[in-house]
Design a protein around this motif. Structure first.
Motif, PDB file in Angstrom:
ATOM      1  N   UNK A  18      16.628 -10.654  -5.887  1.00 45.60           N
ATOM      2  CA  UNK A  18      16.616 -10.417  -4.443  1.00 45.60           C
ATOM      3  C   UNK A  18      16.650 -11.740  -3.688  1.00 45.60           C
ATOM      4  N   UNK A  19      17.603 -11.862  -2.779  1.00 54.19           N
ATOM      5  CA  UNK A  19      17.609 -12.966  -1.823  1.00 54.19           C
ATOM      6  C   UNK A  19      17.050 -12.425  -0.514  1.00 54.19           C
ATOM      7  N   UNK A  20      15.796 -12.755  -0.233  1.00 52.53           N
ATOM      8  CA  UNK A  20      15.150 -12.290   0.996  1.00 52.53           C
ATOM      9  C   UNK A  20      15.419 -13.321   2.084  1.00 52.53           C
ATOM     10  N   UNK A  21      16.454 -13.069   2.893  1.00 53.64           N
ATOM     11  CA  UNK A  21      16.960 -14.061   3.830  1.00 53.64           C
ATOM     12  C   UNK A  21      16.554 -13.794   5.279  1.00 53.64           C
ATOM     13  N   UNK A  22      16.114 -12.578   5.588  1.00 55.05           N
ATOM     14  CA  UNK A  22      15.936 -12.203   6.983  1.00 55.05           C
ATOM     15  C   UNK A  22      14.688 -12.722   7.652  1.00 55.05           C
ATOM     16  N   UNK A  23      13.590 -12.830   6.915  1.00 54.02           N
ATOM     17  CA  UNK A  23      12.324 -13.238   7.528  1.00 54.02           C
ATOM     18  C   UNK A  23      12.324 -14.731   7.815  1.00 54.02           C
ATOM     19  N   UNK A  24      12.337 -15.084   9.102  1.00 54.83           N
ATOM     20  CA  UNK A  24      12.339 -16.490   9.492  1.00 54.83           C
ATOM     21  C   UNK A  24      11.351 -16.771  10.613  1.00 54.83           C
ATOM     22  N   UNK A  25      10.412 -15.830  10.816  1.00 53.42           N
ATOM     23  CA  UNK A  25       9.399 -16.005  11.852  1.00 53.42           C
ATOM     24  C   UNK A  25       8.157 -15.227  11.452  1.00 53.42           C
ATOM     25  N   UNK A  26       7.036 -15.652  11.934  1.00 52.04           N
ATOM     26  CA  UNK A  26       5.765 -15.004  11.621  1.00 52.04           C
ATOM     27  C   UNK A  26       5.828 -13.520  11.973  1.00 52.04           C
ATOM     28  N   UNK A  27       5.396 -12.685  11.047  1.00 56.42           N
ATOM     29  CA  UNK A  27       5.375 -11.248  11.286  1.00 56.42           C
ATOM     30  C   UNK A  27       6.567 -10.494  10.750  1.00 56.42           C
ATOM     31  N   UNK A  28       7.623 -11.198  10.370  1.00 55.77           N
ATOM     32  CA  UNK A  28       8.799 -10.527   9.826  1.00 55.77           C
ATOM     33  C   UNK A  28       8.623 -10.273   8.324  1.00 55.77           C
ATOM     34  N   UNK A  29       9.114  -9.134   7.863  1.00 57.75           N
ATOM     35  CA  UNK A  29       9.148  -8.850   6.425  1.00 57.75           C
ATOM     36  C   UNK A  29      10.129  -7.710   6.172  1.00 57.75           C
ATOM     37  N   UNK A  30      10.823  -7.782   5.032  1.00 56.89           N
ATOM     38  CA  UNK A  30      11.823  -6.788   4.677  1.00 56.89           C
ATOM     39  C   UNK A  30      11.462  -6.013   3.417  1.00 56.89           C
ATOM     40  N   UNK A  31      10.637  -6.604   2.550  1.00 57.04           N
ATOM     41  CA  UNK A  31      10.334  -6.016   1.248  1.00 57.04           C
ATOM     42  C   UNK A  31       8.920  -5.454   1.201  1.00 57.04           C
ATOM     43  N   UNK A  32       8.757  -4.345   0.502  1.00 56.47           N
ATOM     44  CA  UNK A  32       7.417  -3.836   0.229  1.00 56.47           C
ATOM     45  C   UNK A  32       6.668  -4.895  -0.578  1.00 56.47           C
ATOM     46  N   UNK A  33       5.433  -5.218  -0.215  1.00 57.33           N
ATOM     47  CA  UNK A  33       4.687  -6.255  -0.937  1.00 57.33           C
ATOM     48  C   UNK A  33       4.566  -6.002  -2.431  1.00 57.33           C
ATOM     49  N   UNK A  34       4.620  -4.741  -2.853  1.00 57.49           N
ATOM     50  CA  UNK A  34       4.528  -4.441  -4.286  1.00 57.49           C
ATOM     51  C   UNK A  34       5.691  -5.055  -5.056  1.00 57.49           C
ATOM     52  N   UNK A  35       6.852  -5.168  -4.406  1.00 61.30           N
ATOM     53  CA  UNK A  35       7.994  -5.811  -5.057  1.00 61.30           C
ATOM     54  C   UNK A  35       7.658  -7.262  -5.372  1.00 61.30           C
ATOM     55  N   UNK A  36       7.033  -7.940  -4.417  1.00 61.32           N
ATOM     56  CA  UNK A  36       6.670  -9.346  -4.600  1.00 61.32           C
ATOM     57  C   UNK A  36       5.611  -9.507  -5.681  1.00 61.32           C
ATOM     58  N   UNK A  64      12.020  -9.815 -15.167  1.00 58.24           N
ATOM     59  CA  UNK A  64      12.501  -8.568 -14.590  1.00 58.24           C
ATOM     60  C   UNK A  64      13.083  -8.856 -13.218  1.00 58.24           C
ATOM     61  N   UNK A  65      12.345  -8.491 -12.188  1.00 57.18           N
ATOM     62  CA  UNK A  65      12.784  -8.738 -10.814  1.00 57.18           C
ATOM     63  C   UNK A  65      12.478 -10.185 -10.432  1.00 57.18           C
ATOM     64  N   UNK A  66      13.440 -10.821  -9.772  1.00 63.24           N
ATOM     65  CA  UNK A  66      13.217 -12.148  -9.203  1.00 63.24           C
ATOM     66  C   UNK A  66      13.484 -12.085  -7.712  1.00 63.24           C
ATOM     67  N   UNK A 113       8.516  -3.368   6.213  1.00 61.34           N
ATOM     68  CA  UNK A 113       9.378  -3.263   5.043  1.00 61.34           C
ATOM     69  C   UNK A 113      10.377  -2.109   5.125  1.00 61.34           C
ATOM     70  N   UNK A 114      11.605  -2.395   4.727  1.00 63.22           N
ATOM     71  CA  UNK A 114      12.630  -1.358   4.665  1.00 63.22           C
ATOM     72  C   UNK A 114      13.155  -1.180   3.237  1.00 63.22           C
ATOM     73  N   UNK A 115      12.804  -2.105   2.339  1.00 70.34           N
ATOM     74  CA  UNK A 115      13.177  -1.986   0.926  1.00 70.34           C
ATOM     75  C   UNK A 115      11.918  -1.645   0.141  1.00 70.34           C
TER      76      UNK A 115
END
Length: 329
Positions: free
Chosen positions: A217-235, A288-290, A206-208
């Protein structure tokens, strides 16, 4: 009959953003209504060449048209340095489902950028606050450009903050849009505080860390197993909308926390197709956050190819080629 060959410039010229957004939204609706055939993306792994091939076939039927096609795309990480080629290249074969004639062979790389931006715009239109005027973008690569171009169609974007560790990429992005928007480079935190945030990076941690109270949030970068951009707490704190259950749990933004048991079905609000068809509500005053978790669907490619081909064929663009021997019966 001849097949149209459409190069990157042809695809860019004929993928009119407003029309592509409409077509991609129709694709999500067709998916929700069961009017698609979309086998799972298949992979050919080539570790000896630091790469892979992926095939993405699909058929979809919208209210007034139907279409079929397959995108053949690769990811070869050694290409830029070893072969002076892009890491990712794609080719789209667009066919008439009535008789299987290959109507067009077109650049799938530009096509992918256009449909990815359109998917973010569709999600933003349904999930962002109505008066959104600021857009943050994390990752200033080629995908970032169509994020702004498409999202600014559905919201009156005035301020843009782009974050990337490559200063040259930030400068190029700012130069491109300086006459149209109040655009500047900034930190990830500044970008994440905007009304809308699009993340378009290939990172695997995670970098955000946090976003604004009402950010979409449009989370567009993760397109393969193991990729993630957002801290899970956001989700965990957000209304999470996905494009496809199987793809997202395997390779989307939610895949890592899902595999670790941090997320489950109860943490997912629904699929974007449910929202565009009215089966479920989009943003409500209580939200709130989507978050939109986008892995990219083959029907988006087919829908965009439909727009490109129809426009190019109507305007006499592209290069006709006798690919099929029509004398053979």
């Amino acid at each position: 009959m001849e097949t149209l060959l459409l190069d990157p410039e042809d695809v860019a010229d004929n993928a009119r953003t407003e029309e592509v957004i409409v077509a991609v939204e129709e694709a999500f609706a067709a998916y929700q209504h069961g009017n698609v055939q979309m086998p799972a993306k298949s992979y050919i792994e080539l570790p000896e060449y630091s790469g892979d091939f992926r095939s993405m076939p699909a058929y979809m039927a919208a209210d007034e048209w139907d279409a079929a096609g397959v995108k053949w795309v690769n990811v070869h990480t050694d290409n830029p340095e070893g072969y002076d080629l892009p890491t990712v290249m794609g080719t789209m074969i667009y066919s008439n489902p009535r008789n299987a004639f290959p109507l067009a062979i077109m650049d799938g790389t530009t096509l992918t950028r256009q449909r990815t931006g359109a998917a973010a715009a569709v999600a933003t239109d349904h999930l962002a606050v109505e008066d959104a005027t600021s857009l943050g973008i994390v990752g200033a690569g080629v995908q970032s450009y169509t994020q702004l171009e498409a999202i600014s169609v559905v919201r009156d974007i005035e301020e843009v903050v782009v974050a990337d560790k490559r200063q040259s990429a930030v400068e190029a992005f700012v130069d491109r849009f300086a006459e149209e928007f109040d655009v500047r480079g900034g930190s990830i935190a500044e970008a994440a505080g905007c009304d809308v945030l699009s993340t378009v990076t290939p990172v695997r941690s995670p970098i955000v860390d946090a976003v604004g109270e009402h950010t979409h949030v449009n989370a567009m970068g993760a397109d393969a197993e193991g990729k993630q951009e957002l801290d899970p707490e956001i989700l965990l704190d957000a209304k999470v909308v996905i494009d496809d259950y199987e793809q997202c749990t395997h390779s989307g933004e939610i895949n890592v926390p899902w595999s670790r048991g941090l997320l489950d079905d109860g943490d997912l609000y629904g699929e974007l197709g449910e929202i565009v068809t009215g089966a479920k509500a989009g943003r409500t005053p209580e939200d709130g956050v989507t978050v939109f978790d986008s892995t990219g669907l083959a029907i988006q490619d087919v829908a965009t190819a439909h727009v490109v081909y129809e426009r190019a064929n109507e305007d006499g663009e592209g290069t006709p080629y006798a690919l099929v021997d029509t004398e053979v019966r």
